[in-house]
Enzyme design. Structure first.
Site, short mmCIF file in Angstrom:
data_model
loop_
_atom_site.label_atom_id
_atom_site.label_comp_id
_atom_site.label_asym_id
_atom_site.label_seq_id
_atom_site.Cartn_x
_atom_site.Cartn_y
_atom_site.Cartn_z
CD GLU A 172 15.94 37.60 39.61
OE1 GLU A 172 15.44 36.46 39.52
OE2 GLU A 172 15.64 38.53 38.83
CD GLU A 291 17.80 39.95 35.77
OE1 GLU A 291 16.61 39.67 35.47
OE2 GLU A 291 18.57 39.14 36.31
#
Length: 499
Positions: A172, A291
């Site tokens: 991320e 995710e």
């Protein structure tokens, strides 16, 4: 109402990569400590890992687990988690503002993964660290011997290589919350050079480069294009992340969120193909949806948590029946996109937004979302077939047409088994359902199960687990079709023996 699903034997979306049913264990909350690892527990093995947790992980049949993060990896020094446990340092984990004891590191986790029958999807720190540390970690894990790092692995008790195949280039990195957050240009350059160096160490590995942390990020699309412009030739997958919740208590809107996931996937596929065309490349960039889950129940509890604890109860969502229905819809969506989504990781596996929960010094139990994931992971193998669906629809603010029926079928040629997964989104009306598979000889119904009839807010707990799948006997097998009734708000699985 009536609904129908038609498939044709040779109209395949894709062979299913089993890594589509992966999961995620991060050094976060009680995922590791008091989750998979609790040395003082009566069920702990000689290394401190809970056997009762292992049993549930094996039941889920998870082929791949991403590790050790997550936000955690962006401040992680992997060397802290190797060598004698008594000599390992306690460190501040800035990602979650906790204390990391480093009792569990690469060796311990790899041994646990082998015991539960899964592969490790290893992540490298590209937040506070870079190319050199990534190369050294890979050499430590995968190089046979005769060098400083490979021999150090042997000194620490592991003679053979770990042979980790799949590696994430950070986590991320577009997120301002990320330690070492970077612009797309900064990350793209770093990821490209790290990828090139890592493949010089071991050219058999596959690399996942960070896409946007979600489709609502302000840099979404621009981030993907910039990062891929640097990394396209050197990496194998682009990552996607998304989480869903029902804070407005609007069930119709909530169960439609799988359409948002589908839209997200197709948008990212379009970006990948645009970069491919611009580069004149012959290579197809596939996706790692590493995710995904429901996450919103624990937000208030987490905001009140005191910092600098060891393994505090963070992100411990207690999932209800409606969450299980959405997870079923999301799993079907991943299957519908199995031609491009080759890896996916339910985030996470134990205690932290997880299908498996544990009590410290106590029992384990299955959350509601355990059941659809377990069934798709075990039975959704082989090939996924293109679905032609006829269904009535409803509308939400976001989507004009949401089908009441969400469904897909898979064909396991080795087992001669056709498997149907279906969700009825209607709150008050059953579906008279017809399944018409062309090109198959239908021999017998192996099993029909349903998750149905519960209050949408029903949860499982350590004391009782009322939400569970049950065997039912409503399916009627005819020469060329199967008919059954899908109850309002239900998750359904039908396994059919075929020729």
């Amino acid at each position: 109402m009536k609904a129908k699903l038609r498939i044709q034997r040779h109209d395949e979306i894709s062979e299913i990569d089993e890594r589509l049913y992966g999961s995620f264990v991060e050094h976060l909350g009680r995922a590791v400590y008091d989750g998979i690892y609790e040395p003082t527990h009566p069920e702990a093995d000689e290394k401190g890992f809970r056997n009762d947790v292992k049993e549930l992980v094996r039941e889920l049949n998870v082929p791949l687990v991403r590790y050790p993060g997550g936000n955690f990896v962006s401040g992680y020094k992997w060397e802290d988690g190797v060598g004698p446990i008594g000599n390992r340092p306690r460190k501040l984990d800035l990602a979650w503002r906790t204390i990391e004891t480093n009792e569990v590191g690469i060796h311990e986790f790899a041994r646990w993964a082998e015991e539960v029958g899964t592969e490790v999807n290893m992540a490298v720190n590209l937040g506070t660290r870079g190319i050199q540390e990534a190369m050294e970690l890979l050499e430590y894990c995968n190089f046979p011997g005769g060098t400083y790092w490979s021999e150090l692995r042997k000194q620490h008790g592991t003679e053979k290589t770990f042979s980790f195949k799949t590696w994430c280039l950070g986590n991320e990195m577009d997120g301002p919350w990320q330690i070492g957050h970077k612009t797309a240009e900064e990350y793209g350059r770093l990821a490209a050079e790290t990828a090139k160096a890592m493949k010089l160490v071991d050219d058999s590995i596959e690399l996942v480069v960070c896409g946007s942390s979600g489709s609502k990020m302000p840099t979404f699309r621009e981030w993907e294009e910039t990062v891929l412009s640097h990394t396209y030739d050197y990496v194998d997958y682009l990552s996607l992340h998304c989480y869903y919740g029902n804070p407005d208590n609007d069930l119709e809107k909530y169960l439609a969120q799988s359409l948002d996931m589908d839209q997200f996937i197709k948008t990212v596929v379009g970006i990948c193909d645009k970069v491919k065309d611009e580069k004149g490349s012959q290579k197809q960039m596939n996706l790692s949806f590493d995710e995904w889950n429901v996450w919103y129940h624990s937000n208030d509890q987490d905001n009140a948590m005191e910092p600098w604890q060891i393994a505090p109860p963070l992100l411990e969502d207690m999932y209800n029946f409606e969450d299980a229905l959405l997870v079923g819809c999301l799993l079907i969506t991943l299957l519908k996109n199995a031609d491009r989504v080759k890896i996916a990781c339910l985030a996470q596996l134990v205690n932290v937004i997880a299908p498996i929960m544990t009590e410290k010094n106590g029992t384990t139990w299955k959350q509601t979302i355990f059941y659809p994931f377990m069934q798709v992971s075990n039975y959704g193998r082989g090939k996924v077939l293109a679905a032609d669906i006829e269904s009535e629809t409803y509308s939400t603010e976001q989507f004009e047409k949401v089908p009441y029926l969400e469904s897909i079928a898979t064909f396991n040629e080795k087992e001669n088994e056709l498997v149907l997964f279906a969700v009825n989104r209607s709150q008050d009306e059953a579906i008279a359902f017809t399944f018409e598979p062309e090109g198959f000889v239908l021999e017998a119904i192996i099993e029909e199960t349903a998750l149905e009839g519960f209050d949408v807010k029903s949860v499982n707990s350590a004391k009782e687990q009322p939400v569970n799948v049950v065997n039912i006997d409503r399916a009627v097998l005819e020469k060329d079709s199967v008919t059954t009734t899908l109850s309002p708000l239900s998750w359904n699985v039908i396994r059919i023996k075929v020729k």
